[in-house]
Design an enzyme around this catalytic site. Structure first.
Site, mmCIF file in Angstrom:
data_model
loop_
_atom_site.group_PDB
_atom_site.id
_atom_site.type_symbol
_atom_site.label_atom_id
_atom_site.label_comp_id
_atom_site.label_asym_id
_atom_site.label_seq_id
_atom_site.Cartn_x
_atom_site.Cartn_y
_atom_site.Cartn_z
ATOM 1 N N ASN A 37 36.662 35.535 36.570
ATOM 2 C CA ASN A 37 35.777 36.076 37.598
ATOM 3 C C ASN A 37 34.513 36.701 37.012
ATOM 4 O OD1 ASN A 37 35.033 36.599 40.205
ATOM 5 N ND2 ASN A 37 36.555 38.210 40.584
ATOM 6 N N HIS A 122 47.796 42.545 50.759
ATOM 7 C CA HIS A 122 46.819 43.624 50.551
ATOM 8 C C HIS A 122 46.381 44.228 51.871
ATOM 9 C CE1 HIS A 122 45.094 42.951 46.331
ATOM 10 N NE2 HIS A 122 46.247 42.342 46.389
ATOM 11 N N ARG A 147 50.585 46.233 49.492
ATOM 12 C CA ARG A 147 49.759 47.133 48.688
ATOM 13 C C ARG A 147 48.811 47.846 49.631
ATOM 14 N NH1 ARG A 147 45.025 45.686 44.198
ATOM 15 N NH2 ARG A 147 43.606 46.040 45.916
ATOM 16 N N TYR A 159 37.400 51.294 45.144
ATOM 17 C CA TYR A 159 38.041 50.024 44.799
ATOM 18 C C TYR A 159 39.064 49.609 45.865
ATOM 19 C CZ TYR A 159 41.410 46.778 43.099
ATOM 20 O OH TYR A 159 42.236 45.701 43.040
ATOM 21 N N ASP A 210 47.141 50.399 43.621
ATOM 22 C CA ASP A 210 46.423 50.040 42.393
ATOM 23 C C ASP A 210 45.363 51.106 42.102
ATOM 24 O OD1 ASP A 210 45.072 48.799 40.313
ATOM 25 O OD2 ASP A 210 44.799 46.887 41.354
ATOM 26 N N HIS A 212 43.433 50.896 39.445
ATOM 27 C CA HIS A 212 42.361 50.103 38.844
ATOM 28 C C HIS A 212 41.704 50.764 37.639
ATOM 29 C CE1 HIS A 212 39.465 46.676 39.298
ATOM 30 N NE2 HIS A 212 40.589 46.135 39.699
ATOM 31 N N GLU A 236 49.884 50.741 39.928
ATOM 32 C CA GLU A 236 49.316 49.753 39.000
ATOM 33 C C GLU A 236 48.095 50.284 38.252
ATOM 34 O OE1 GLU A 236 48.404 46.166 41.122
ATOM 35 O OE2 GLU A 236 46.898 45.567 39.654
ATOM 36 N N GLU A 262 47.108 42.800 34.321
ATOM 37 C CA GLU A 262 46.333 41.676 34.864
ATOM 38 C C GLU A 262 45.178 41.288 33.950
ATOM 39 O OE1 GLU A 262 45.247 43.410 38.658
ATOM 40 O OE2 GLU A 262 43.209 43.756 37.971
ATOM 41 N N ARG A 283 52.077 42.420 34.478
ATOM 42 C CA ARG A 283 51.243 41.742 35.478
ATOM 43 C C ARG A 283 50.512 40.506 34.962
ATOM 44 N NH1 ARG A 283 49.836 41.906 40.044
ATOM 45 N NH2 ARG A 283 47.708 42.732 39.992
ATOM 46 N N HIS A 312 49.686 38.710 38.613
ATOM 47 C CA HIS A 312 48.392 38.915 39.273
ATOM 48 C C HIS A 312 48.136 37.724 40.207
ATOM 49 C CE1 HIS A 312 43.765 39.393 38.432
ATOM 50 N NE2 HIS A 312 44.107 40.057 39.508
ATOM 51 N N ASP A 316 40.596 35.556 42.975
ATOM 52 C CA ASP A 316 39.924 34.883 41.852
ATOM 53 C C ASP A 316 40.901 34.043 41.023
ATOM 54 O OD1 ASP A 316 40.392 37.830 41.487
ATOM 55 O OD2 ASP A 316 40.095 37.361 39.385
ATOM 56 N N GLU A 339 51.923 38.923 43.504
ATOM 57 C CA GLU A 339 50.797 39.321 44.351
ATOM 58 C C GLU A 339 50.296 38.097 45.126
ATOM 59 O OE1 GLU A 339 47.408 40.693 42.131
ATOM 60 O OE2 GLU A 339 46.448 41.553 43.894
ATOM 61 N N TRP A 402 35.383 50.251 36.314
ATOM 62 C CA TRP A 402 35.444 49.774 37.676
ATOM 63 C C TRP A 402 36.884 49.417 38.024
ATOM 64 C CZ3 TRP A 402 36.826 44.903 39.678
ATOM 65 C CH2 TRP A 402 36.800 44.878 41.089
HETATM 66 O O1 KDG Z 1 38.588 39.877 39.433
HETATM 67 C C1 KDG Z 1 39.123 41.162 39.499
HETATM 68 C C2 KDG Z 1 40.283 41.196 40.472
HETATM 69 O O2 KDG Z 1 41.206 40.195 40.161
HETATM 70 C C3 KDG Z 1 40.971 42.521 40.466
HETATM 71 O O3 KDG Z 1 40.071 43.534 40.786
HETATM 72 C C4 KDG Z 1 42.088 42.503 41.482
HETATM 73 O O4 KDG Z 1 43.037 44.494 40.581
HETATM 74 C C5 KDG Z 1 43.162 43.487 41.206
HETATM 75 C C6 KDG Z 1 44.475 43.167 41.767
HETATM 76 O O5 KDG Z 1 45.388 43.949 41.533
HETATM 77 O O6 KDG Z 1 44.605 42.141 42.412
HETATM 78 MG MG MG Z 2 44.980 45.224 39.955
#
Ligand code: KDG
Ligand code: MG
Length: 402
Positions: A37, A122, A147, A159, A210, A212, A236, A262, A283, A312, A316, A339, A402
């Protein structure tokens, strides 16, 4: 059975995907996903310039040897670009082998360990109320695990919060969108979200969250502890895991189950986390971690310490990765959860697939191979559209994760 043609197809049916097609002299072909991605062109060039010439004329049945050639033979090991290119070749070759054998891939891997694959969807909302409504909507659709991500008061674009869709699509602009982050606002808010969720939906559904990579180890420990009453299935990416030892501190303070991986590409990225039992779910997925061949090694290693898989599966990861992952999930003994973010109708049309969702489970289908194809004529109608992931800064302007 020799490899006669190797094609890299870059297309944007709703979002960008890089797909590898390997064609043999016997006419059997295999499909692999190479999408990274926001950095798609790097993998496409790696495959076209450096990998495809090595494959022409090779025996398509020698998957392990191809993997070792691309991993050891490059001298430069690991990393997201290299490992995604290897994954694309590996998955295409497994697809060819299973098609040639007339078997669904899960049969070639050792057969079914379960009837269906538990998935999580999600749910996200601008605030707690909206997120609770969304979780209920997912339960209504049959999901057994959801989630939950919510907007945080005082933060504009936190996020994981989509824009009224069934999925969250972060890569949204040619140059990265800037978002503002405040850990203290997030830490104050998140336990309230899960308190409200358990009040609303009870304990009969699995809930996940998550973070992140946004927290320090101590903040992560605090979050894990504060969420214990709400019995999450997993929490996560609480803190970046380049330094795997950082998870010791988190683990010492909370019994909330932890999931990571991931962004990992190899077993080397997660071996300490696994063997020191610092996580509960790994993941890594097919496209991220060197294909079926390497993911299987990670899963076997994880099984020794009772760590389970949780591949994951954001948008993407193309339907090709989803298909291959579902065959892997159907076989892998230490399966945890998968997921599942739905793709757009355009993506689904470009990638006809055998997998289907029913009552909270995904089923890979029984067609020989991994069951996902690409319609190249349709794919050509969606040219590459450069998009990058957002970035995050703290309120004072400091660059953050991020
Ligand atoms: O490309 C980034 C995403 O795959 C990510 O932000 C998604 O954290 C993610 C998730 O748990 O699916
Ligand atoms: Mg994630």
């Amino acid at each position: 059975m020799q490899i006669a043609d190797v094609r890299v197809i870059t297309s944007c049916p709703g979002r960008n995907f890089v797909t590898l097609k390997i064609v043999t002299d016997e006419g059997v072909y295999g499909i692999g996903d190479a999408t990274l991605n926001g950095r798609e062109r790097a993998v496409a060039a790696y495959l076209e310039e450096h990998v495809a010439p090595l494959l022409i004329g090779r025996d398509a049945r020698r998957i392990e040897d191809a993997w070792q050639l691309l991993y050891r033979g490059a001298y430069w090991r690991r990393g997201p670009v290299t490992m995604r290119a290897i994954a694309a070749v590996d998955v295409a070759l497994w697809d060819i082998k299973a098609k040639a054998a007339g078997m669904p891939l899960y049969d070639l891997l050792g057969g079914k360990s379960r009837e269906g694959v538990l998935v999580y969807g999600h749910a996200n909302g601008a605030d707690i109320e909206e997120t609770c409504d969304e979780v209920e909507r997912y339960i209504g659709l049959g999901y057994k695990a959801v989630r939950a991500q919510s907007g945080v008061p005082g933060l504009d674009k936190p996020y994981g919060v989509g824009r009224g869709q069934m999925f969250y699509e972060p890569a949204d602009a040619a140059l990265p969108t800037e978002t503002i982050w405040s850990t203290s606002k997030y830490l104050d808010h998140t336990p309230k979200l899960f308190e409200a969720l358990r009040d609303r939906v009870g304990f009969g559904v699995e809930l996940l969250h998550d973070a992140h990579h946004r927290l320090t180890p101590l903040e992560a420990a605090r979050l894990g502890k504060s969420l214990e009453p709400y019995r999450l299935f997993w929490l996560e990416d609480v803190t970046p895991a380049e330094n795997q030892e950082a998870f010791r501190l988190v683990r010492q303070h909370t019994v909330t189950p932890l999931a990571v991986g991931e962004i990992f590409n190899t077993l080397w990225d997660c071996k300490d986390l696994i063997q020191e039992q610092l996580i509960d779910f790994i993941r890594t997925t097919v496209v991220g971690a060197g294909g079926i061949t390497h993911l299987r090694r990670i899963a076997d290693f994880a099984a020794v310490w009772q760590v389970r898989t949780g591949c994951h599966g954001a948008t993407d990861l193309s339907p090709v990765t989803m298909g291959a992952a579902l065959h892997f999930d159907t076989w892998v003994p230490n399966f945890g959860i998968q997921e599942y973010m739905r793709h757009t109708a355009e993506t689904d049309a470009v990638f006809p697939h055998a997998y289907r969702f029913e009552a909270g489970l995904l089923f890979p289908g029984d067609t020989p191979g991994h069951g996902v194809d690409i319609d190249e004529t349709l794919a050509a109608k969606y040219p590459y559209d450069p998009k990058q992931l957002p970035i995050a800064r703290l309120e004072d302007g400091t660059m953050w994760n991020w």
